[in-house]
Design a protein around this motif. Structure first.
Motif, PDB file in Angstrom:
ATOM      1  N   LEU A 168       0.842  -1.206   0.000  1.00  0.00           N
ATOM      2  CA  LEU A 168       0.000   0.000   0.000  1.00  0.00           C
ATOM      3  C   LEU A 168       0.870   1.246   0.000  1.00  0.00           C
ATOM      4  CD1 LEU A 168      -1.973  -2.250   0.948  1.00  0.00           C
ATOM      5  CD2 LEU A 168      -3.097  -0.513   2.347  1.00  0.00           C
ATOM      6  N   THR A 169       2.081   1.101   0.566  1.00  0.00           N
ATOM      7  CA  THR A 169       3.013   2.232   0.624  1.00  0.00           C
ATOM      8  C   THR A 169       4.424   1.710   0.352  1.00  0.00           C
ATOM      9  OG1 THR A 169       3.550   1.963   2.965  1.00  0.00           O
ATOM     10  CG2 THR A 169       1.648   3.356   2.435  1.00  0.00           C
TER      11      THR A 169
ATOM     12  N   LEU B 219       3.877   5.389  -4.857  1.00  0.00           N
ATOM     13  CA  LEU B 219       2.540   4.908  -5.188  1.00  0.00           C
ATOM     14  C   LEU B 219       1.593   6.087  -4.987  1.00  0.00           C
ATOM     15  CD1 LEU B 219       2.304   1.434  -3.375  1.00  0.00           C
ATOM     16  CD2 LEU B 219       2.064   1.835  -5.838  1.00  0.00           C
ATOM     17  N   ALA B 220       0.655   6.261  -5.901  1.00  0.00           N
ATOM     18  CA  ALA B 220      -0.313   7.347  -5.744  1.00  0.00           C
ATOM     19  C   ALA B 220      -1.194   7.084  -4.530  1.00  0.00           C
ATOM     20  CB  ALA B 220      -1.162   7.473  -7.008  1.00  0.00           C
ATOM     21  N   GLU B 221      -1.886   8.106  -4.104  1.00  0.00           N
ATOM     22  CA  GLU B 221      -2.685   8.075  -2.873  1.00  0.00           C
ATOM     23  C   GLU B 221      -3.770   6.991  -2.913  1.00  0.00           C
ATOM     24  OE1 GLU B 221      -3.641   8.297   0.644  1.00  0.00           O
ATOM     25  OE2 GLU B 221      -1.881   9.397  -0.009  1.00  0.00           O
ATOM     26  N   ASP B 222      -4.173   6.574  -4.100  1.00  0.00           N
ATOM     27  CA  ASP B 222      -5.256   5.578  -4.209  1.00  0.00           C
ATOM     28  C   ASP B 222      -4.770   4.293  -4.882  1.00  0.00           C
ATOM     29  OD1 ASP B 222      -4.755   6.546  -6.717  1.00  0.00           O
ATOM     30  OD2 ASP B 222      -6.866   6.832  -7.255  1.00  0.00           O
ATOM     31  N   GLU B 223      -3.441   4.094  -4.895  1.00  0.00           N
ATOM     32  CA  GLU B 223      -2.855   3.034  -5.707  1.00  0.00           C
ATOM     33  C   GLU B 223      -2.178   1.988  -4.827  1.00  0.00           C
ATOM     34  OE1 GLU B 223      -0.554   3.808  -9.913  1.00  0.00           O
ATOM     35  OE2 GLU B 223       0.438   4.459  -8.075  1.00  0.00           O
TER      36      GLU B 223
ATOM     37  N   ILE C 223      -6.819   1.100  -5.218  1.00  0.00           N
ATOM     38  CA  ILE C 223      -7.106   0.295  -4.039  1.00  0.00           C
ATOM     39  C   ILE C 223      -8.553  -0.213  -4.069  1.00  0.00           C
ATOM     40  CG2 ILE C 223      -7.712   2.273  -2.565  1.00  0.00           C
ATOM     41  CD1 ILE C 223      -6.234   0.551  -0.294  1.00  0.00           C
TER      42      ILE C 223
ATOM     43  N   ILE D 158      -8.737  -7.656  -2.678  1.00  0.00           N
ATOM     44  CA  ILE D 158      -7.271  -7.742  -2.759  1.00  0.00           C
ATOM     45  C   ILE D 158      -6.814  -9.149  -2.384  1.00  0.00           C
ATOM     46  CG2 ILE D 158      -5.095  -6.830  -1.843  1.00  0.00           C
ATOM     47  CD1 ILE D 158      -6.586  -4.176  -1.298  1.00  0.00           C
TER      48      ILE D 158
ATOM     49  N   GLY E   2       5.187  -4.795   7.786  1.00  0.00           N
ATOM     50  CA  GLY E   2       5.861  -3.973   8.777  1.00  0.00           C
ATOM     51  C   GLY E   2       5.005  -2.841   9.293  1.00  0.00           C
ATOM     52  N   GLY E   3       4.297  -2.156   8.394  1.00  0.00           N
ATOM     53  CA  GLY E   3       3.557  -0.964   8.797  1.00  0.00           C
ATOM     54  C   GLY E   3       2.053  -1.122   8.823  1.00  0.00           C
ATOM     55  N   THR E   4       1.586  -2.356   8.655  1.00  0.00           N
ATOM     56  CA  THR E   4       0.134  -2.584   8.623  1.00  0.00           C
ATOM     57  C   THR E   4      -0.375  -2.995   9.999  1.00  0.00           C
ATOM     58  OG1 THR E   4       0.017  -3.109   6.284  1.00  0.00           O
ATOM     59  CG2 THR E   4      -1.640  -4.119   7.680  1.00  0.00           C
TER      60      THR E   4
ATOM     61  N   GLU F 247       9.123  -0.170   7.073  1.00  0.00           N
ATOM     62  CA  GLU F 247       7.818   0.333   7.504  1.00  0.00           C
ATOM     63  C   GLU F 247       6.757   0.221   6.406  1.00  0.00           C
ATOM     64  OE1 GLU F 247      10.484   2.048   6.934  1.00  0.00           O
ATOM     65  OE2 GLU F 247      10.013   3.723   5.623  1.00  0.00           O
TER      66      GLU F 247
ATOM     67  N   PHE G  24       0.822  -6.557   2.887  1.00  0.00           N
ATOM     68  CA  PHE G  24       0.797  -7.894   3.478  1.00  0.00           C
ATOM     69  C   PHE G  24       1.075  -8.913   2.394  1.00  0.00           C
ATOM     70  CE2 PHE G  24      -3.294 -10.022   2.247  1.00  0.00           C
ATOM     71  CZ  PHE G  24      -3.744  -9.042   1.377  1.00  0.00           C
TER      72      PHE G  24
END
Lengths: 333, 333
Positions: free
Chosen positions: A192-193, A207-211, A229, A235, A263-265, A301, A305
């Motif tokens: 996601l990021t 990655l774009a804000e919605d990608e 997303i 997904i 890591g960051g989820t 970070e 997943f």
């Protein structure tokens, strides 16, 4: 870039110093060259397991050193393979004469450096076998890889082969079990990021804000495609489909389902995806008999997943259930 | 906002459904009202422990349900206290006649709702004691709190009181142990980034690209001050100082040092901060004899960490070391 670090050059040194202080009951950290070794190594008569690779994927591999899993882990710089020197030093430190299994994720640098270390160890009279893990179904011949990448399935290889070594299997037998796990495990991930390598200081991709990126590698290397997303269930279906189709897994199979955070989820999101992955497998007649959920093979970070499915039989199940005492996985002893 | 969710309204329902599928060997998830209960509850003759609070802090509290720790956890909506109904239902489900201890983080909503549930349980003939955890030294009378907030120290209260209940202590004795742990534990946290509550869809606060918040609460509520980011060691000193000065901890003390990730911080950074916290304590003659490092009390995907120090004695050490089998903490059985 906001990180809890001092000098980017010292990230790995300082982190393993923390590991040494936090887990002195389980491991010893050797420096110059750096490796993390089971406190009681070498264990007389036992086949030893050594793994390693670039740092930034913690708890992989240092968090898996201990009773019933790895004898040593060799952390390279962040996202960079360790050189042959520390791999050789770790291999010598853990060999009790019963031989050493190298478990290597399929990345070109890791494969070459472990190969060199294995050759040098052999020249010193240590018997070494190598199993290369390549469980990622997303892509072939990726940015740093010839063939498939080795990702979260590595944890399952290390746990199950570690249990085989702990019960007294020979080097050939442990290598065979590790090879079998690798042949029966498949994974795929989503980002996601991006993540930021400390010494680079900037995201390794954007990655774009919605990608989101489907089929991401654990260093942020490109996957299959970028999409807008979608709901978590959609997904899950996108990545579980290729996993199931690959071996293929079939109705009647018993499997271990492993949802791994990058890591960051938040954990709450990992359980949401686990829920649907379980349901999708059940709808195909695939029975989830063992589970693992959490951050085990991370990309700093990164938010995202991966899903890993391992086909089980009685022997693999028994080895999965066997006692393990490491910083990141422990039960039953 | 990029999250691995479906409908924000269903986040908690779907996550606990995942917990039920992933940890069926340890817990049962009851719905309507929602609570997570130890598989073998009620355990005959044993004092039962119930905790809970808003979701979004996982693995707290659901990840701590099992042998040697909590008998039930009651998850509210994200960052919102559960109502008295599910707390009462969980309390009834776990009571074996030996009484129930409520462990409550000091947030106004939690305190009120657990109090109401305790009154209703008492009316039903269940003996209930309550321990309110307030370990955060950062601020008094915060956004959602009268007095100090209850944060990561809660894990240590739950583990140690859980071990006391498991060995057969009476309700008064378990409550006394929990009160003692709370009186000897202090915490403080730092945020590098905010987090996004799913149904809000926007960050609960903002931090500039070079800014961190010292003394943050676990819902992102304000701390002591905002400063420019500093090296990790300097940040550790900023929050460890007030912790040590508070009780105060003194030379000759033996302590448990717990570095907790807020959810989005890589493990490698947690070990870097652990390393320096250990060194600073050692330089003051404070001996770290037990350790915990990882994401245990999180704020969704927030980047940041907290430090918790607990003064140990022989009894608390023995109870900390006692076997525990939960999704998030397990050893020695």
């Amino acid at each position: 870039m906001k990180k809890l670090i001092n000098d980017p050059k010292n990230v790995v040194d300082e982190a393993v110093a923390g590991v040494a202080l936090a887990h002195a009951d389980l491991v010893t950290v050797v420096t110059d060259p750096i490796y993390i070794v089971r406190k009681d190594a070498p264990v007389a008569g036992k086949v030893a397991l050594v793994s390693g690779g670039g740092s930034g994927h913690e708890p992989l591999h240092g968090g898996f050193v201990g009773y019933g899993m790895l004898d040593a882990a060799v952390p390279g710089p962040v996202f960079t393979s360790p050189t042959p020197d520390p791999i050789l030093a770790a291999t010598k430190a853990v060999d009790s004469g019963a031989g050493v299994l190298h478990i290597v994720k399929n990345y070109t640098g890791d494969v070459l450096n472990f190969e060199t270390a294995a050759d040098l160890a052999a020249a010193d009279g240590i018997e070494v076998r190598t199993v290369v893990v390549d469980d990622d179904v997303a892509v072939k011949d990726s940015l740093y890889t010839a063939g498939r990448r080795g990702v979260a399935g590595t944890v399952l290889v290390e746990k199950i082969a570690g249990a085989a070594a702990q019960r007294g299997d020979s080097l050939d037998e442990v290598a065979e079990i590790a090879t079998k796990v690798n042949s029966q495990v498949r994974s795929m991930g989503v980002a996601l990021t991006p993540c930021v390598v400390p010494h680079a200081g900037e995201p390794s991709f954007t990655l774009a804000e919605d990608e989101i990126e489907i089929g991401i590698g654990i260093h942020g290397e490109p996957g299959r495609e970028r999409i807008k997303i979608e709901p978590a269930d959609a997904i899950v279906e996108r990545i579980l489909g290729p996993i199931v189709d690959d071996i293929p897994f079939a109705s009647g199979d018993k499997v271990l389902l492993f949802v791994n955070g990058m890591g960051g989820t938040p954990q709450i999101e990992l359980y949401i995806t686990f829920r649907h992955a379980f349901e999708v497998l059940a709808s195909k007649g695939i029975e989830v008999t063992r589970t693992l959920v959490g951050n085990y093979v991370t990309s700093l970070e990164m938010q995202g997943f991966s899903i890993t499915v391992l086909k089980l039989d009685d022997e693999l199940t028994e080895l999965w259930d066997a006692p393990v005492q490491t910083a990141a996985l422990r039960w039953g002893r």
